[in-house]
Design a protein around this motif. Structure first.
Motif, mmCIF file in Angstrom:
data_model
loop_
_atom_site.group_PDB
_atom_site.id
_atom_site.type_symbol
_atom_site.label_atom_id
_atom_site.label_comp_id
_atom_site.label_asym_id
_atom_site.label_seq_id
_atom_site.Cartn_x
_atom_site.Cartn_y
_atom_site.Cartn_z
ATOM 1 N N UNK A 106 39.332 42.448 37.379
ATOM 2 C CA UNK A 106 39.914 41.290 36.711
ATOM 3 C C UNK A 106 38.899 40.159 36.624
ATOM 4 N N UNK A 107 38.208 39.891 37.709
ATOM 5 C CA UNK A 107 37.183 38.843 37.707
ATOM 6 C C UNK A 107 36.084 39.155 36.687
ATOM 7 N N UNK A 108 35.710 40.412 36.584
ATOM 8 C CA UNK A 108 34.694 40.805 35.610
ATOM 9 C C UNK A 108 35.167 40.564 34.183
ATOM 10 N N UNK A 109 36.424 40.925 33.909
ATOM 11 C CA UNK A 109 36.978 40.722 32.573
ATOM 12 C C UNK A 109 37.047 39.240 32.220
ATOM 13 N N UNK A 110 37.483 38.437 33.179
ATOM 14 C CA UNK A 110 37.565 36.992 32.960
ATOM 15 C C UNK A 110 36.178 36.433 32.648
ATOM 16 N N UNK A 111 35.204 36.866 33.414
ATOM 17 C CA UNK A 111 33.835 36.380 33.210
ATOM 18 C C UNK A 111 33.271 36.852 31.869
ATOM 19 N N UNK A 112 33.519 38.111 31.532
ATOM 20 C CA UNK A 112 33.001 38.672 30.288
ATOM 21 C C UNK A 112 33.517 37.925 29.067
#
Length: 228
Positions: A106-112
């Protein structure tokens, strides 16, 4: 009907025991966000539809365009959900699944997507059950599949996971919803009523636990607590 009487079907939801409201207040800033169709994050592998359960037919797919950003992003991260231990039917709910991996995704998706995540809470149902040797598991599956179609159509149903009965017939099924209100709406269809009517002959024991998943601003930390 109450939670201590007749359980819901395999999905673990029922309008009778979901009596509290679990809605998330929408801020002025959130209301001003672009429509879902304008946001890249609502697409998954070139499609707006996401497999969120063991069922892969079109009627069982989650349409990400029906969700706000937080819910669509979490639904995509939940695609990685899997059990960490074989005794999930009786083990601690939090320790049974790969929550750290899910939240990292989830954190990766938010950052992306350059999205600013706002604190959001989600409603979780954990349905623990035991079936006798006389229960035909395929019969449970047939009831479950119809009920899942109803739940998806009602909206806000982010993830559905269920395991397989152990040697003693014990199992766990779990659902993650946008809110408790969505879970209530998801349990009023004829498929759910039929499944609930069949439970006395299909199960020897059942227990329903409710939890709240809270994900803080910017996905900095999270927790799963009992629903109160």
């Amino acid at each position: 009907m109450s939670v201590n009487q007749v359980p819901p079907h395999h999905l673990g939801i029922s309008p009778d025991f979901l009596h509290e409201k679990g809605q998330i207040k929408i801020s002025t800033e959130e209301m001003a966000r672009p429509p879902n169709e304008e946001l890249d994050i609502f697409k998954h592998d070139g499609s707006h539809f996401l497999v969120q359960s063991p069922y892969t037919e079109q009627d069982h797919l989650l349409d990400l365009r029906t969700l706000d950003a937080e819910n669509a992003l979490l639904a995509r991260a939940l695609a990685r959900m899997e059990n960490l231990r074989p005794d999930y039917a009786t083990a601690s709910y939090v320790e049974s699944f790969n929550w750290n991996e899910i939240l990292q995704e989830l954190e990766r998706l938010v950052r992306t997507h350059g999205y600013r995540w706002k604190e959001t809470s989600f409603f979780i149902v954990a349905f623990r059950s035991q079936i006798p040797p006389t229960t035909v598991y395929e019969d449970l599956g047939a009831l479950d599949k119809v009920a899942h179609t109803e739940a998806i159509a009602s909206g806000g149903f982010l993830k559905y996971w269920f395991g397989h009965p152990d040697k003693d017939g014990r199992n766990l099924a779990t659902c993650l919803w946008r809110s408790q209100e969505d879970a209530t709406k998801g349990g009023v269809g004829p498929g759910h009523r039929k499944a609930a009517a069949a439970t006395r002959s299909l199960y020897t024991h059942w227990k329903i636990d409710r939890h709240r998943l809270i994900i803080r601003d910017d996905v900095k930390n999270w927790e799963i607590i009992d629903w109160e």
